[in-house]
Design a protein around this motif. Structure first.
Motif, PDB file in Angstrom:
ATOM      1  N   LYS A 525      10.877  65.509  61.738  1.00 11.42           N
ATOM      2  CA  LYS A 525      11.814  66.490  61.050  1.00 11.42           C
ATOM      3  C   LYS A 525      12.382  66.236  59.711  1.00 11.42           C
ATOM      4  N   THR A 526      12.810  65.761  59.857  1.00  5.38           N
ATOM      5  CA  THR A 526      14.028  65.252  59.164  1.00  5.38           C
ATOM      6  C   THR A 526      13.694  63.987  57.577  1.00  5.38           C
ATOM      7  N   ARG A 528      10.590  64.799  56.713  1.00  9.76           N
ATOM      8  CA  ARG A 528       9.848  66.038  55.999  1.00  9.76           C
ATOM      9  C   ARG A 528      10.891  66.533  55.325  1.00  9.76           C
ATOM     10  N   GLU A 529      12.335  66.834  55.177  1.00  8.22           N
ATOM     11  CA  GLU A 529      12.640  67.766  55.112  1.00  8.22           C
ATOM     12  C   GLU A 529      13.539  66.556  53.435  1.00  8.22           C
ATOM     13  N   ASN A 533      13.128  67.662  50.057  1.00  9.12           N
ATOM     14  CA  ASN A 533      14.731  67.501  49.022  1.00  9.12           C
ATOM     15  C   ASN A 533      14.976  66.639  47.795  1.00  9.12           C
TER      16      ASN A 533
END
Length: 543
Positions: A525-526, A528-529, A533
């Motif tokens: 999840k991180t 992908r973020e 960004n």
């Protein structure tokens, strides 16, 4: 069954009792029996401290009395956020004996998660350390109490400050405590989903002790077994697969480690004669590198378990030669189903599968997007039902309608296929599958190919949004320091291995480390973020 929890239908509960799965045991009775049978045997080792079964049993009694004097009652929910210290076990067995319900939180949780748990579970108490790994949990408790005024007590292992000191609660048990029934809820675990706040998973004494018994049997645990806990003990995997509680169920010894690095774990393996331990795939890679380059006495270690996520076949092949022990793949979930490769399985099964269900009464279905069973050998959504798989999350009717079928099968969210011999091969999470313009890319498959490159230490493949294809693939790669790599070189390597063109990562990002979840798994999840960004920054001409 308490309000908000889903019991097994009575016909299924009776069936599991008749089959001998549920034997009417409780955790409090389990510890009492071990204390009576071999009280002087060491149960827990933590640093220089060694606690016998008799001492652990007596501490649980005295602390249960103290909790009762403090006002805790059966079915009160208690948030337990303790690291790998002996007080964790004294606390949970005291709560088990009293009939109060631990809600297991991980040490990495902070205000957002704890406030949510306190409010959602209507917690009566919150139990924490004072300072651990440089973090002051008493300051966190200040924030939690301000946001969750319904919380009655904060109990601190260590310097309590303005709160209640755990050490001050131990009291003489002046009369018997009417403990819980085997069919009662014993505790709540947290769901491991990657989106949103965690859901609460109710586990009963009956169903969880059955899972301990089966795990101990498959992992060949006995009174001579020594389990090293390097992962946070509140997590289901190091708690019960077979974990600390499975080891205590078998009468063995639990060694608590305050970290998972080879510098901490390897000396403990030698000093305490550790026979079994459990790690997650990123740690397997670190331990393999350390064992290959150091002179360490790892000879006591018989079994290295890998679980929490899928271990690449390339890494799995190295374990026996480098570590000198048997690799056991573990695939499971806090909601229930646990699979193991067996200790006498041939190498190809250990390397290439994630094991088979531990209970003969586990039921497995693999279905397509329309809930139709897939053809033998095909990949499908994994559904399961059995004597230790829950029938519903706590107070989550809307979600339960999606997460469980009408006939009680749990939708795991994983994609899997079944071998002819009944072993599961996990192909990834359904949401971890990248839909690249209609072509489906299994992240796990590409990761395994990347890890075959001698210059790649670890790899994680995630989806990144794309206006044209919907999603493209991004590979995050940790290279070995001595092996400089380029994206072009890695893509050429994948082509040479025969990987389909649409599976070649559209983007490669090199990094020194991966963000981790509370239990040490790679946080996709991180990742992908991070890539979203980064792409947004590059697209913004003002930056």
């Amino acid at each position: 069954m308490m309000e908000g929890c889903h019991a097994w239908p009575e016909e299924w509960a009776e069936r599991y009792r008749q089959l001998g799965c549920w034997r009417g045991e409780t955790f409090g009775e389990m510890l009492r029996q071990h204390a009576a049978a071999h009280g002087d045997r060491v149960a827990i080792v933590s640093g220089d401290r060694r606690i016998s079964y008799a001492e652990l049993d007596a501490s649980a009694d005295r602390l249960a009395a103290g909790f009762r004097n403090l006002g805790l009652r059966p079915r009160d929910r208690v948030i337990v956020q303790l690291p790998n210290i002996p007080q964790f076990f004294e606390v949970i067995f005291a709560l088990f004996r009293l009939g109060a319900l631990p809600v297991f939180s991980l040490p990495a949780h902070r205000k957002s998660e704890i406030v949510y748990l306190c409010e959602f579970a209507e917690a009566a108490a919150y139990i924490i350390p004072d300072i651990d790994m440089g973090f002051d949990y008493r300051e966190l408790a200040d924030q939690v109490r301000e946001a969750a005024p319904g919380l009655r007590q904060v109990i601190v292992a260590g310097d309590a400050g303005k709160y209640v000191a755990l050490d001050d609660l131990y009291a003489e048990l002046v009369d018997d405590i009417d403990g819980p029934r085997p069919e009662d809820i014993a505790f709540f675990q947290l769901s491991g989903g990657t989106t949103g706040l965690p859901k609460l998973i109710p586990r009963t004494h009956d169903d969880y002790i059955y899972s301990l018994r089966m795990s101990a049997e498959i992992c060949a645990l006995n009174e001579h077994s020594v389990y090293l806990a390097v992962l946070p003990v509140a997590h289901n995997y190091p708690l019960s697969s077979p974990g600390t509680l499975g080891t205590l169920y078998a009468g063995g010894k639990v060694v608590l480690a305050r970290g998972a690095s080879p510098d901490i774990a390897f000396p403990l393996i030698a000093q305490e004669g550790v026979t079994i331990t459990a790690v997650v795939p990123p740690l397997v890679l670190i331990w393999l590198d350390a064992a290959a380059s150091r002179r360490c006495d790892l000879s006591p270690l018989r079994v290295l378990q890998a679980g929490g996520a899928k271990l690449s076949a390339e890494a799995a092949k190295r374990v026996r030669n480098v570590m000198g022990c048997t690799l056991q793949q573990v695939y499971g979930m806090a909601e229930g189903l646990v699979n193991y490769t067996r200790l006498d399985d041939p190498e190809d099964i250990v390397v290439n599968t994630q094991g088979r269900p531990m209970s003969p009464y586990d039921e497995i279905r693999l279905v397509d997007d329309d809930d139709r069973e897939v053809e033998p050998g095909g990949t499908g959504h994994l559904l399961t039902r059995g004597p230790y798989t829950i029938r519903g999350y706590y107070k989550a009717e809307k979600h339960n309608a999606k997460a469980f079928t009408a006939d009680g099968f749990y939708r795991t969210g994983d994609l899997a296929r079944l071998t002819p011999s009944g072993y599961l091969v996990i192909e990834g999470r359904a949401k971890d599958q990248i839909n690249r313009g209609g072509d489906k890319v299994a992240a796990e498959e590409v990761e395994n190919h990347l890890l075959a490159h001698p210059g790649v230490h670890d790899a994680a493949v995630v989806a990144m949004p794309d206006e044209f294809l919907g999603e493209r693939t991004c590979a995050f790669v940790i290279p070995y320091p001595s092996s400089p790599l380029t994206a072009a070189e890695l893509k050429a390597f994948l082509r040479e291995r025969g990987l389909a063109a649409y599976k070649i990562p559209d983007r490669v990002e090199f990094t020194d480390s991966f963000p981790k979840t509370g239990v040490g798994k790679v946080s996709k999840k991180t990742l992908r973020e991070l890539i979203v960004n980064k792409r947004n920054e590059l697209a913004d001409p003002s930056k």
